[in-house]
Write a protein that holds these residues in place. Structure first.
Motif, short mmCIF file in Angstrom:
data_model
loop_
_atom_site.label_atom_id
_atom_site.label_comp_id
_atom_site.label_asym_id
_atom_site.label_seq_id
_atom_site.Cartn_x
_atom_site.Cartn_y
_atom_site.Cartn_z
N GLY A 24 0.81 -1.21 0.00
CA GLY A 24 0.00 0.00 0.00
C GLY A 24 0.84 1.26 0.00
N GLU A 25 1.99 1.23 0.70
CA GLU A 25 2.88 2.40 0.71
C GLU A 25 3.53 2.61 -0.66
N LYS A 26 3.88 1.51 -1.32
CA LYS A 26 4.55 1.64 -2.63
C LYS A 26 3.58 2.08 -3.71
N THR A 27 2.35 1.60 -3.64
CA THR A 27 1.39 1.89 -4.71
C THR A 27 0.53 3.12 -4.41
N GLY A 28 0.62 3.66 -3.21
CA GLY A 28 -0.20 4.81 -2.86
C GLY A 28 -1.62 4.44 -2.49
#
Length: 200
Positions: A24-28
């Motif tokens: 979730g942090e990498k993909t926003g």
């Protein structure tokens, strides 16, 4: 990052939660990933509650049956002993078992020793199950092959694995990464090995 902070507390946050948060942090899409984690754990809690409620009645019935047997052997056995003694030596074998059980339960040292031996055996089996992979694989394989319990375990493990697989795929993980997450959610060793063979 939140994913790295959660990874430092592996006893509290499983690998599946950490990986979904990191994705979730990498993909926003951190909010979507956290919603998936929350929904996954809510479904697991509902599943546990359903299983506990389904097993509550049989467990209570077994406890009541055990109490009835103990009362029958402890209270009625000594009373029948005098009556059966008047009838002579030809005592039927069920009555002989009843009298033997009554004699055994009347001996507090024997009852206490049996309770200690059973507790020691259960603790030993639990210790080997937790710390010996070979013994755990043997027990898990036996549980999967059990007549009624095996089907329940297969359904439970399959629902856990498919739930984790669906949650991982929804947040954008690849199929292999999602299968790895599903493997982490499976508790039965034999079932997990079968899933690992499917990913090869």
């Amino acid at each position: 990052p939140l994913g790295q902070a959660l990874a430092k507390h592996a006893k509290v946050f499983p690998g599946l939660v950490v990986e979904l948060v990191q994705v979730g942090e990498k993909t926003g899409a951190l909010v979507l990933c956290l919603e998936q984690v929350a929904a996954l754990y809510e479904r697991q809690m509902e599943r546990r509650q359903k299983i506990a409620s389904a097993l509550a009645y049989p467990a209570c019935l077994m406890v009541v049956m055990a109490l009835v047997i103990v009362v029958f052997v402890k209270v009625l056995g000594p009373r029948d002993q005098g009556l059966l003694g008047m009838l002579g030596d030809d005592v039927p074998w069920p009555s002989q078992i009843l009298l033997l059980g009554s004699d055994l339960l009347s001996n507090p040292l024997l009852v206490g020793g049996a309770a200690i031996a059973i507790a020691f055996l259960l603790l030993t089996v639990r210790r080997y199950y937790l710390f010996s992979p070979t013994f755990r694989r043997l027990v898990d394989g036996w549980l999967l092959g059990a007549p009624i319990l095996g089907k329940l375990i297969v359904k439970l493990e399959a629902s856990r694995a498919l739930d984790a697989l669906a949650s991982s795929l929804r947040v954008g993980l690849s199929m292999l990464a999602a299968l790895a997450n599903a493997n982490r959610m499976v508790a039965n060793t034999s079932f997990r090995e079968g899933m690992e063979q499917a990913t090869l």
